[in-house]
Design an enzyme around this catalytic site. Sequence first.
Site, PDB file in Angstrom:
ATOM      1  N   ASP A   1      64.219  31.350 -12.492  1.00 51.04           N
ATOM      2  CA  ASP A   1      63.281  30.773 -13.467  1.00 51.04           C
ATOM      3  C   ASP A   1      62.136  30.062 -12.744  1.00 51.04           C
ATOM      4  O   ASP A   1      60.977  30.168 -13.131  1.00 51.04           O
ATOM      5  CB  ASP A   1      64.022  29.791 -14.383  1.00 51.04           C
ATOM      6  CG  ASP A   1      65.251  30.437 -15.007  1.00 51.04           C
ATOM      7  OD1 ASP A   1      65.088  31.388 -15.774  1.00 51.04           O
ATOM      8  OD2 ASP A   1      66.378  30.013 -14.683  1.00 51.04           O
TER       9      ASP A   1
ATOM     10  N   HIS B   1      69.880  27.311 -17.870  1.00 53.98           N
ATOM     11  CA  HIS B   1      69.334  28.649 -17.614  1.00 53.98           C
ATOM     12  C   HIS B   1      69.486  29.442 -18.918  1.00 53.98           C
ATOM     13  O   HIS B   1      70.423  30.219 -19.097  1.00 53.98           O
ATOM     14  CB  HIS B   1      70.072  29.344 -16.464  1.00 53.98           C
ATOM     15  CG  HIS B   1      69.728  30.805 -16.386  1.00 53.98           C
ATOM     16  ND1 HIS B   1      68.502  31.248 -15.981  1.00 53.98           N
ATOM     17  CD2 HIS B   1      70.436  31.919 -16.698  1.00 53.98           C
ATOM     18  CE1 HIS B   1      68.464  32.569 -16.059  1.00 53.98           C
ATOM     19  NE2 HIS B   1      69.632  32.998 -16.489  1.00 53.98           N
TER      20      HIS B   1
HETATM   21  P1  NAX Z   1      76.646  43.762 -13.940  1.00 56.55           P
HETATM   22  O1  NAX Z   1      77.326  43.994 -15.242  1.00 56.55           O
HETATM   23  O2  NAX Z   1      75.858  44.836 -13.314  1.00 56.55           O
HETATM   24  O3  NAX Z   1      77.743  43.322 -12.867  1.00 56.55           O
HETATM   25  C1  NAX Z   1      78.694  42.344 -13.127  1.00 56.55           C
HETATM   26  C2  NAX Z   1      79.927  42.661 -12.302  1.00 56.55           C
HETATM   27  O4  NAX Z   1      80.845  41.586 -12.468  1.00 56.55           O
HETATM   28  C3  NAX Z   1      80.634  43.939 -12.766  1.00 56.55           C
HETATM   29  O5  NAX Z   1      80.851  44.794 -11.648  1.00 56.55           O
HETATM   30  C4  NAX Z   1      81.935  43.409 -13.340  1.00 56.55           C
HETATM   31  O6  NAX Z   1      83.022  44.312 -13.161  1.00 56.55           O
HETATM   32  C5  NAX Z   1      82.122  42.142 -12.502  1.00 56.55           C
HETATM   33  N1  NAX Z   1      83.091  41.202 -13.064  1.00 56.55           N
HETATM   34  C6  NAX Z   1      83.359  40.942 -14.371  1.00 56.55           C
HETATM   35  N2  NAX Z   1      84.354  40.044 -14.448  1.00 56.55           N
HETATM   36  C7  NAX Z   1      84.703  39.721 -13.181  1.00 56.55           C
HETATM   37  C8  NAX Z   1      85.674  38.869 -12.624  1.00 56.55           C
HETATM   38  N3  NAX Z   1      86.508  38.154 -13.400  1.00 56.55           N
HETATM   39  N4  NAX Z   1      85.751  38.771 -11.281  1.00 56.55           N
HETATM   40  C9  NAX Z   1      84.943  39.483 -10.495  1.00 56.55           C
HETATM   41  N5  NAX Z   1      84.009  40.340 -10.957  1.00 56.55           N
HETATM   42  C10 NAX Z   1      83.900  40.446 -12.289  1.00 56.55           C
HETATM   43  O7  NAX Z   1      75.813  42.429 -14.146  1.00 56.55           O
HETATM   44  P2  NAX Z   1      74.625  41.849 -13.251  1.00 56.55           P
HETATM   45  O8  NAX Z   1      73.347  42.389 -13.740  1.00 56.55           O
HETATM   46  O9  NAX Z   1      74.973  41.987 -11.813  1.00 56.55           O
HETATM   47  O10 NAX Z   1      74.650  40.306 -13.729  1.00 56.55           O
HETATM   48  C11 NAX Z   1      75.716  39.459 -13.394  1.00 56.55           C
HETATM   49  C12 NAX Z   1      75.588  38.143 -14.129  1.00 56.55           C
HETATM   50  O11 NAX Z   1      74.399  37.448 -13.737  1.00 56.55           O
HETATM   51  C13 NAX Z   1      75.501  38.266 -15.649  1.00 56.55           C
HETATM   52  O12 NAX Z   1      76.338  37.277 -16.242  1.00 56.55           O
HETATM   53  C14 NAX Z   1      74.043  37.949 -15.935  1.00 56.55           C
HETATM   54  O13 NAX Z   1      73.867  37.454 -17.246  1.00 56.55           O
HETATM   55  C15 NAX Z   1      73.791  36.895 -14.880  1.00 56.55           C
HETATM   56  N6  NAX Z   1      72.388  36.583 -14.568  1.00 56.55           N
HETATM   57  C16 NAX Z   1      72.092  35.310 -14.234  1.00 56.55           C
HETATM   58  C17 NAX Z   1      70.826  34.926 -13.852  1.00 56.55           C
HETATM   59  C18 NAX Z   1      70.514  33.519 -13.465  1.00 56.55           C
HETATM   60  O14 NAX Z   1      69.346  33.257 -13.178  1.00 56.55           O
HETATM   61  N7  NAX Z   1      71.440  32.580 -13.446  1.00 56.55           N
HETATM   62  C19 NAX Z   1      69.718  35.903 -13.855  1.00 56.55           C
HETATM   63  C20 NAX Z   1      70.149  37.313 -13.813  1.00 56.55           C
HETATM   64  C21 NAX Z   1      71.380  37.636 -14.614  1.00 56.55           C
HETATM   65  O15 NAX Z   1      71.008  37.803 -15.959  1.00 56.55           O
END
Ligand code: NAX
Length: 338
Positions: free
Chosen positions: A159, A187
């Site tokens: 952000d 966030h």
């Molecule tokens: P993806 O869905 O591509 O990847 C997430 C991965 O996490 C998947 O491979 C899934 O199997 C894995 N996962 C789920 N539960 C798990 C667990 N208990 N232990 C280990 N792995 C697990 O998502 P991606 O685009 O990589 O985003 C990941 C997260 O970042 C999301 O929650 C998203 O909302 C968040 N974000 C946060 C941001 C921030 O600024 N704080 C910005 C970007 C993003 O939106």
Amino acid sequence: MAEPLRVCVTGAAGQIAYSLLYSLGRGEVFGPNQPVTLFLLDIQPMLGVLDGVVMEMMDCALPLVNEIVPTADPQVAFKDIDFAILVGAMPRREGMERKDLLKANAKIFESQGKALDQFAKKTVKVLVVGNPANTNALIAHKCAPSIPKENFTAMTRLDQNRAQAQVAARVGVPSNAVRNVIIWGNHSSTQFPDVRHGDVSIDGKHVPIYEAVKDDAWLKGDFITTVQKRGAAVIAARKLSSAMSAAKGIVDHVKDLWCGTPPDEYVSMGVISDGNSYGVPEGLIYSFPCKILPDHTYEVVTGLEIDTFSREKMDATAKELVEERDSAMTFLSADANL
Ligand code: NAX
């Protein structure tokens, strides 16, 4: 060569991790002389995909990568680690209520907090990226009482970068000419991107952002909503959420935590509120301007003047965080160390 740092990335088979791992392996985060051992955690059904990521990391032939350990077991992933970058989370699916998302993630971050408490070094630094990032960080901290609460941070650096880039584009300078933009709060779309204390370097002089932009209506209007809604705008255009820019935000956040911030500069991070800064309730993970010291500790920047316009926005995002916290806490098991 130094001893390898033990770094865990969760959600390692996902899209943010795919953009992040190369930077970690290349030394862009911990420096060109610091080897790393990478522990890559994802859930069991994703281990096949994770194998492909590991193959690619090997094929990058990165000399700083000491070892890569893919796993679905938090005990293996968190064993004696120095850094945890918690990206993995349950995504919001169509038709899912916000409450259901909080519930699913409360469970994940409760179990990961407990596992960090049990297996990680007591000095471990934990960055939470998976959403809702602030509240997930709060839960992980609550469930890891043997780790100092200051070691838990939530990412609002993406952000901050978005806000910095918007101002830079408006003034027509490179993004690193803009400093001390602040993200207050959550966030989420209630965050408050605040440029009142920031400046722009123009011809060697630091000019306050309001003077450099010369458009108060934009700074108090479209600028704020553009930053607040940027994530949704990326999803609408790309049909996928921010990944490259999220990975860059992680690189910036962790690098600064590791190396410290330059004098006269601060960065925004979700950190635990002690109740004494800017009227933010104690115990929330709230994004504040922070100075990071070379010993990897931080101080919240105090004494910035807050006007009525800012006050309202800072309170609104705090209110949302209180509601998220209260709702998430009802989903934790009775033995969570609250
Ligand atoms: P993806 O869905 O591509 O990847 C997430 C991965 O996490 C998947 O491979 C899934 O199997 C894995 N996962 C789920 N539960 C798990 C667990 N208990 N232990 C280990 N792995 C697990 O998502 P991606 O685009 O990589 O985003 C990941 C997260 O970042 C999301 O929650 C998203 O909302 C968040 N974000 C946060 C941001 C921030 O600024 N704080 C910005 C970007 C993003 O939106």
